[in-house]
Design an enzyme around this catalytic site. Sequence first.
Site, short mmCIF file in Angstrom:
data_model
loop_
_atom_site.label_atom_id
_atom_site.label_comp_id
_atom_site.label_asym_id
_atom_site.label_seq_id
_atom_site.Cartn_x
_atom_site.Cartn_y
_atom_site.Cartn_z
N LYS A 33 -24.28 36.69 14.36
CA LYS A 33 -24.04 35.36 14.74
C LYS A 33 -24.76 34.64 13.90
CE LYS A 33 -25.90 33.34 18.31
NZ LYS A 33 -26.26 31.57 17.93
N ASP A 60 -21.83 29.77 14.57
CA ASP A 60 -22.25 29.24 15.97
C ASP A 60 -22.84 27.74 15.66
OD1 ASP A 60 -22.65 28.71 18.74
OD2 ASP A 60 -24.58 29.68 18.44
N LYS A 62 -21.12 24.80 17.08
CA LYS A 62 -20.95 23.97 18.28
C LYS A 62 -20.58 22.66 17.65
CE LYS A 62 -23.96 26.62 21.21
NZ LYS A 62 -24.96 27.24 20.16
N ARG A 215 -33.09 38.36 20.38
CA ARG A 215 -34.28 38.95 20.41
C ARG A 215 -34.61 40.50 20.77
NH1 ARG A 215 -36.41 33.69 23.25
NH2 ARG A 215 -34.38 33.82 23.76
#
Length: 237
Positions: A33, A60, A62, A215
């Site tokens: 991503k 990504d 948006k 993470r």
Amino acid sequence: MNQRPIIALDFPNKQEIEAFFTHFPQHESLFVKVGMEIFYQEGPAIVAWLKDQGHDVFLDLKLHDIPNTVERGMARLAGLGVSLTNVHAAGGIDMMEAGLAGLHKGTPTGARVPDLIAVTQLTSTSEAQMHRDQQILTSLQDSVLHYAKCAQTAGLQGVVCSAHEAKKIKEHTSENFIRLTPGIRPAGSAIGDQKRVMTPQNARKAGATMIVVGRPITQAASPYESYLAIKEAWEEQ
Ligand code: C5P
């Protein structure tokens, strides 16, 4: 659908991504991503580079603007060869339709049109915040479901949602409507700033069709081992 877990490349620059990739076997094809941070730093070239390395890209960004602007922006993004990208459902059905039209117009002949999914309510938004800031006075779940149905009406392939909402969305849309969920944590790992998390196994059981993991892989002592463990847990029946 048996998609690889999507690794969120939340790094400030390409050098750090290169360093991260040294933990992986050279020919392992990943689904990654690319978010605002790295895209704004490195520009579209980062997508071309990742694709050259054999990876699939979820872009990504948006998008949320007037339909004409979203259509034109999506036409440009379609030329980058990403597999998946997104808009905010709050932009409305016309805007989502325009985004989809832009993707179709901008995809080079013979290439696959990227899937388009909509962000419903951000997982960082609480019901109280939604009432206060957006003046949407329904329950959070009803708002998410409403946005998912709007995305389906607009012809999109799915939504970004919390794993907690995936099952209801599946019931109200269709089996193969993408339910992409972040907030994934292997059992026993640090939660960080995420509020509502799920293990990969539970996300699948709850109806997620794709997961995004940051993470727990990017900050792990052994990123490849963490990735494989998450992938195995995700694919577990
Ligand atoms: O590190 P972590 O696994 O929490 O990363 C999750 C990724 O998914 C981040 O890139 C975050 O921006 C993204 N995301 C999210 N919640 C959403 C949409 C995207 O956590 N609703």
